[in-house]
Design a protein around this motif. Structure first.
Motif, PDB file in Angstrom:
ATOM      1  N   GLU A   1     -33.013  16.675  19.513  1.00 56.33           N
ATOM      2  CA  GLU A   1     -31.674  16.570  18.932  1.00 56.33           C
ATOM      3  C   GLU A   1     -31.704  16.040  17.502  1.00 56.33           C
ATOM      4  N   ASN A   2     -32.709  15.208  17.207  1.00 51.79           N
ATOM      5  CA  ASN A   2     -32.771  14.582  15.884  1.00 51.79           C
ATOM      6  C   ASN A   2     -33.788  15.238  14.960  1.00 51.79           C
TER       7      ASN A   2
ATOM      8  N   THR B   1     -35.622  14.904  24.682  1.00 51.46           N
ATOM      9  CA  THR B   1     -34.280  15.332  24.267  1.00 51.46           C
ATOM     10  C   THR B   1     -33.893  14.694  22.942  1.00 51.46           C
TER      11      THR B   1
END
Length: 211
Positions: free
Chosen positions: A18-19, A14
């Motif tokens: 997300e990054n 995750t």
């Protein structure tokens, strides 16, 4: 809460998504673990029973030095290291093992066991690897360190992730966070050796991840 390999893999997947870091999470965990396993500060003392049922025995993962190895109830006979010159000789002798020599991660016993024996080994070892559980090893995906110090693995992973990402300055930041966790691990290890209560929590950091 990160407490097992699967938790770490899910949270890291995750985070990377997300990054925008295009690296496989399993690769990051592998690199982080290797970094931790090579750190001499994280070597700890272990004691465990080992079944001797053949002339060659696979050593526990990460063994760096055998401190003592005994056999026979109540573990009264000391297994001793065999000189290299004698270890090179072949023999069909069987009986109660008295000697051993090590090649890579395998101990070769002499004489070969003539029955199944239980031995006890005290050894120094690096952090055990985390892996997917199997029927034979249902708890292979956890150890006391990820249970007590999730942050150690988390920060080691983020250091590796940003080393290969677009913000190398963050790799340095997470390396510092990892170093803080290593100091806490060392304190934990020392308390265990001295017989003090080792169970106080070091799960500090980002509350989203439970440490």
């Amino acid at each position: 809460m990160i407490a097992r390999y699967g938790d770490l893999l899910a949270e890291l997947s995750t985070w990377l998504l997300e990054n925008g870091i295009p690296v496989q999470p399993k690769t990051i965990i592998q690199l982080a673990e290797e970094d931790l396993r090579l750190d001499p500060r994280l070597v700890d003392l272990y004691t465990g029973d080992i079944t001797l049922d053949s002339a060659s025995i696979t050593l526990p993962v990460g063994v760096q030095e055998i401190m003592s190895w005994t056999i026979g109830a109540p573990y009264g006979i000391v297994l001793r290291v065999e000189p290299a010159a004698k270890a090179a000789r072949t023999s069909d002798e069987q009986g109660l093992p008295r000697l051993y020599h090590i090649v890579q991660d395998t101990a070769y016993l002499r004489p070969a066991p003539d029955q199944v024996y239980t031995s006890r080994m005290t050894y120094r070892a690096s952090l055990p690897r985390l892996m997917q559980p199997t029927d034979d090893e249902p708890n292979a995906d956890k150890n006391e360190y990820i249970e007590q110090f999730a942050g150690l693995y988390w920060y080691a992973c983020l250091e590796q992730a940003y080393t290969y990402g677009s913000k190398p300055e963050l790799a340095s930041y997470f390396e510092q966070k990892k170093e803080q966790m290593i100091l806490r691990v060392k304190s934990y290890q020392e308390r265990k050796r001295m017989g003090g209560p080792p169970s106080f929590s070091f799960r500090m950091g980002d509350s989203r991840y439970g440490f």
